[in-house]
Write an enzyme that holds these catalytic residues in place. Structure first.
Site, PDB file in Angstrom:
ATOM      1  NE  ARG B 610      -3.100   0.130   3.143  1.00  0.00           N
ATOM      2  CZ  ARG B 610      -4.273  -0.361   2.796  1.00  0.00           C
ATOM      3  NH1 ARG B 610      -5.020   0.255   1.925  1.00  0.00           N
ATOM      4  NH2 ARG B 610      -4.710  -1.488   3.323  1.00  0.00           N
ATOM      5  CD  GLU B 687      17.071   0.663   1.337  1.00  0.00           C
ATOM      6  OE1 GLU B 687      16.276  -0.255   1.621  1.00  0.00           O
ATOM      7  OE2 GLU B 687      18.164   0.806   1.896  1.00  0.00           O
TER       8      GLU B 687
END
Lengths: 176, 724
Positions: B610, B687
């Site tokens: 989400r 990342e």
């Protein structure tokens, strides 16, 4: 030594060590910490301020070199150039042109200075025709802003924000 | 009281999305654009003095030859050289002192003293005047030249790689190298230390305060409770501020001795030496595939380096373990003990370099097999974790590949190299898949609700990631408030310990703690309404149960309700393989004359559970893609061949991408919900963008001009060598 200059419209009289840079005078002696020290070498642009309307890396300049001059920092830029700077600051928020925020004041000050250089027709490394009226294309804009590093990688948002400010300024001028 | 959760299983609840998931302005944006956000070095307490770290010019036993002379310089207060000072920054989540002692230098550039003076100028001058000599060491600095200890070797194997490679229809056996790299956050590491009796307060620029507090206390030999850290704003971290660094310990020691507040800001050049670099890597990748490109063999052997006594080893193979299916596998990691500056976590440790090399190898395999690179990835998506056989918690690599390819216009790309030319420029496109493990860390948070709104408190940091924004959104969602109705206070160890920022775990870990704290408040409100918490609806200051509703202010009756949430990882980590996935597509132009590569456009498509705030999440993905571009084209920390020192230790010589390097980025965040990630169903996004984007650029260079770059970065000299 005794040094006096005007910062954001206010005259400042200071007794400073001659080794004090303009950046340290602002940050450590006047408490104006909006100008950032990213490298202290003139390599990152986080310390960009306007001196007599021109952008300067404040870390590469000694305070003593600015006797009597007008200096504008991020703290005062919205008052000094309300059209461009205030529009740009709002556009930086709208286009999310920041993450950590450390380069942000320098990006804003640099962009304000850059837009006035462009309005005056200053060429850059990527200007193809030095005689033609300058068009501030994306390539021109990013070339002229490449002295302001952003490690978070917010360049696309910063560029959109500057274009917005540039266009707002153009319509201001036309209206006037 | 507290609501605690150990994440052992899939979550069956649902999260409403009124404020959460909405594209909202950064909470701290206005402070940042007006220069009012205050970072570590930016307050000036009464009596403030300034320290400057002094570096070792060599390795071995340290002598401060003219110490007395420097101590006598005008304005100088002390030259500190203390056994409690640290050699280099602590590793992430260490929670204890790193290697201490400065009487010997283990690497060139190690801090060996702190000069403190009344002014910054006097301290800087004195630090430059101090003559440091180093003697008696001839340490190895080349990772290829040292013998690797058994303890420094890690191997996992399935099947028989060699046999599978012999039988494979198509085989790739290539070696790739990536150089040392650096986080190079814009704000240099800084600390302002001040004592009040036995209590120490440090304003610092750090990512993980709960661990940093323990690290400083351990260095100084004091109780953790006596240390307070403040990091309300952090000017970027990217791993370099996970652990405390030399300036914080030195500032604390000097402040104690002088009885005055001491500020130490690392010199930009020290930043590149003292705070952990990403290790250089040498990676041998062997792939064996059948006629359709299905992998039967994966070999990935990595050599990285670190200083002795550092327990971090760049986890190059982390992504390879789960990226693609293949029955026969051999993954070997070796760590050379050498005396270059310490290595540690830099944005996406492991995958950033490991997946980059692997995805270049996959492009080479696609060429070898003669199939489309996207098809090659699609053909090798594993059904379960290829090594442990546990299922994936969610897996949307295929969707990101399709989505990215469609938006990029991948179908129009000529498969053969050297097909498009514009003037001196070869034009080409490349792609790569993105993989990154997903982690959760222990986190706590407190939420207080009054009729005026809610206040969230945790020592979590916002390093540009958007923590202020998303934690506020989570509380607003849970308590039926507007985002403006929530105040968020971060970066203070007086608050409950959050996860800290790093490893992409911050949002989901600390966010869950905030969610749980709100759950405790909801339970209290339900009690006052005499109903079950599940029946409760909170909306715009109204508390509703079934058809009964009362104003929140009336229900609170002037009181404050406090909730405390605490989350920790549980058995879910063993039951499922949890990761984030994506696909990057790049178009480059390569000059046939100079070998220069320019990125023309990049598309990224990502799935990370989400999305809590699309604006801040997109910015994270974009930042990762730009980092990948830097890794592919310009970034390399160069070590001197004689003593390993960092040659290009400043921002003029270590080349970050600049405005002119970066075009518009097209980024999609696909809708996904991962029930194994706790009640928010959210995973990390900070990342993922760097774990493949660099390979897309390198692969695009090959498609453009036919040059296969295997040693990063693809600087003009390397490309030009292949062109001639």
């Amino acid at each position: 030594m005794q040094i006096s200059f005007t910062v954001n419209g206010t005259r400042q009289d200071m007794e400073l060590d001659p080794r004090v840079t303009l950046l340290d005078a602002l940050r450590d002696h006047l408490g104006l910490t909006g100008s950032k020290k990213g490298c202290d070498h003139g390599q990152c642009g986080a310390c960009t301020v306007l001196v007599e309307g021109r952008r300067v890396n404040a870390c590469l300049s000694l305070a003593a070199m600015h006797e009597g001059e007008e200096i504008t920092t991020i703290e005062g830029i919205a008052q000094t150039s309300p059209d461009t700077a205030a529009t740009l600051q709002q556009a930086m928020i709208d286009y999310d042109g920041m993450q950590c925020g450390y380069c942000t004041p320098g990006q804003v000050c640099s962009a304000v200075g850059m837009l006035s250089e462009a309005r005056e027709g200053w060429p850059s490394h990527v200007t193809e025709d030095l005689d033609a009226p300058l068009e501030l294309t994306r390539d021109e804009l990013t070339e002229r802003m490449s002295g302001n590093l952003c490690r978070c990688g917010c360049y696309p948002g910063i560029v959109k924000a500057i274009r917005t400010a540039s266009e707002a300024r153009t319509s201001d001028s036309e209206a006037a | 009281m507290s609501v605690q959760l150990k994440v052992d299983d899939r979550d069956t609840g649902e999260v409403t999305q009124n404020v959460l998931g909405r594209d909202t302005e950064r909470r701290d944006a206005r402070q940042k654009v007006t220069g009012r956000a205050t970072y570590a070095a930016e307050i000036r307490p009464e009596g403030l003095v300034h320290g400057a770290l002094v570096r070792a010019p060599g390795m071995g036993r340290v002598e401060l030859a003219n110490r007395a002379e420097v101590e006598a310089m005008p304005g100088v207060l002390m030259v500190l050289s203390d056994a409690r000072m640290i050699r280099n920054a602590a590793q992430g989540a260490a929670g204890e002192a790193p290697v201490q002692g400065v009487e010997t230098a283990a690497y060139v550039g190690q801090p060996v003293a702190l000069v403190v003076a009344e002014s910054f100028e006097a301290a800087a001058h004195a630090a430059r005047t101090l003559t440091v000599t180093c003697e008696g060491a001839s340490n190895e600095i080349d990772p290829e030249k040292v013998e690797i200890a058994e303890d420094d070797t890690d191997e996992t194997a399935q099947g028989d790689l060699e046999a599978a490679l012999r039988e494979a229809r198509h085989e790739i056996d290539r070696t790739y190298t990536t150089p040392s790299m650096h986080s190079a956050a814009m704000e240099p590491h800084a600390a302002l230390a001040e004592w009040d009796g036995a209590r120490l307060t440090v304003r610092a620029s750090l990512q993980m305060l709960r661990y940093n507090r323990a690290e400083i206390a351990d260095c100084l030999g004091i109780d953790t409770e006596n240390v307070r850290l403040l990091s309300p704003f952090v000017g970027g971290g990217f791993g370099s501020k996970l652990g405390i660094s030399a300036e914080a310990v030195a500032a604390a020691l000097a402040a104690r001795e002088l009885g005055r507040p001491v500020r130490v800001v690392q010199h930009r050049r020290s930043v590149f030496e003292v705070n952990t670099r990403r290790s250089e890597t040498t990676q041998r990748i062997r792939l064996g595939a059948d006629a359709e490109g299905r992998l039967d063999a994966i070999g990935h052997e990595a050599l990285v380096s670190n200083l002795p006594e550092e327990d971090f080893s760049e986890p190059v193979l982390q992504g390879t373990h789960f990226a693609y299916a293949a029955r026969n596998r051999l993954l070997v990691q070796r760590t050379a003990r050498i005396h270059r500056p310490a290595a540690g976590s830099v944005r996406a440790p492991g995958e950033a370099v490991g997946i980059t090399a692997f995805e270049i190898a996959m492009d080479e395999l696609a060429d070898e097999v003669g199939i489309d690179p996207v098809e090659l990835r699609l053909a090798n998506i594993p059904e379960k974790d290829p090594e442990s056989d546990v299922p994936f918690s969610s897996h949307m690599l295929a969707e990101t590949l399709h989505d990215g390819a469609a938006r990029f216009g991948w179908a129009d790309r000529p498969r053969a190299a050297r097909q498009r030319r514009e003037g001196e420029w070869w034009i080409g496109s490349g792609m790569a898949a993105c993989f990154r493990v997903n982690m959760m860390m222990p986190a706590e948070a407190r939420v207080r609700l009054t009729a005026d709104g809610a206040i969230v408190e945790t020592d979590m940091t916002d390093i540009g990631t958007g923590s202020y924004s998303i934690l506020g959104q989570i509380a607003a969602e849970a308590l039926g408030l507007t985002a403006e109705g929530v105040e968020v206070r971060l970066g203070d160890t007086d608050f409950p310990p959050g996860s800290g920022s790093g490893g992409s775990f911050g949002a989901a870990s600390t966010g869950t703690a905030v969610w749980l704290a709100c759950a405790e408040i909801r339970t209290a409100l339900a009690g006052r309404m005499d109903c079950e918490p599940g029946e409760l609806t909170l909306r715009e200051g109204t508390v509703q149960c079934g058809n009964r509703s009362r104003p929140l202010a009336e229900l609170l009756n002037g009181e404050t309700l406090t909730g405390h949430g605490e989350v920790e990882p549980g058995k879910a980590e063993d039951k499922v393989r949890q990761a984030t996935f994506g696909a990057c597509f790049a178009e480059v132009a390569v000059s046939d004359v100079t070998g220069e590569t320019r990125l023309r456009r990049m598309v990224g498509s990502f799935a990370a559970g989400r999305i809590l705030n699309p604006r801040t999440a997109r910015s994270q993905a974009q930042g990762g893609m730009i980092w990948g571009t830097g890794m592919a084209l310009t970034e390399a920390l160069l070590h001197d061949r004689r003593d390993g020192h960092v040659v290009n230790r400043d921002l003029a010589e270590y080349h970050l991408p600049v405005h002119a390097d970066i075009p518009e980025m097209d980024i999609a965040l696909l809708e996904e919900s991962d029930p194994w990630a706790g009640p928010l169903h959210a995973k990390g996004i900070g990342e993922l963008g760097i774990c493949g984007s660099g390979a897309a650029v390198i692969n695009a260079i090959h498609n453009a001009c036919g040059v296969r770059v295997r040693d990063l970065p693809a600087t003009p000299d390397r490309v030009l060598g292949g062109l001639s």
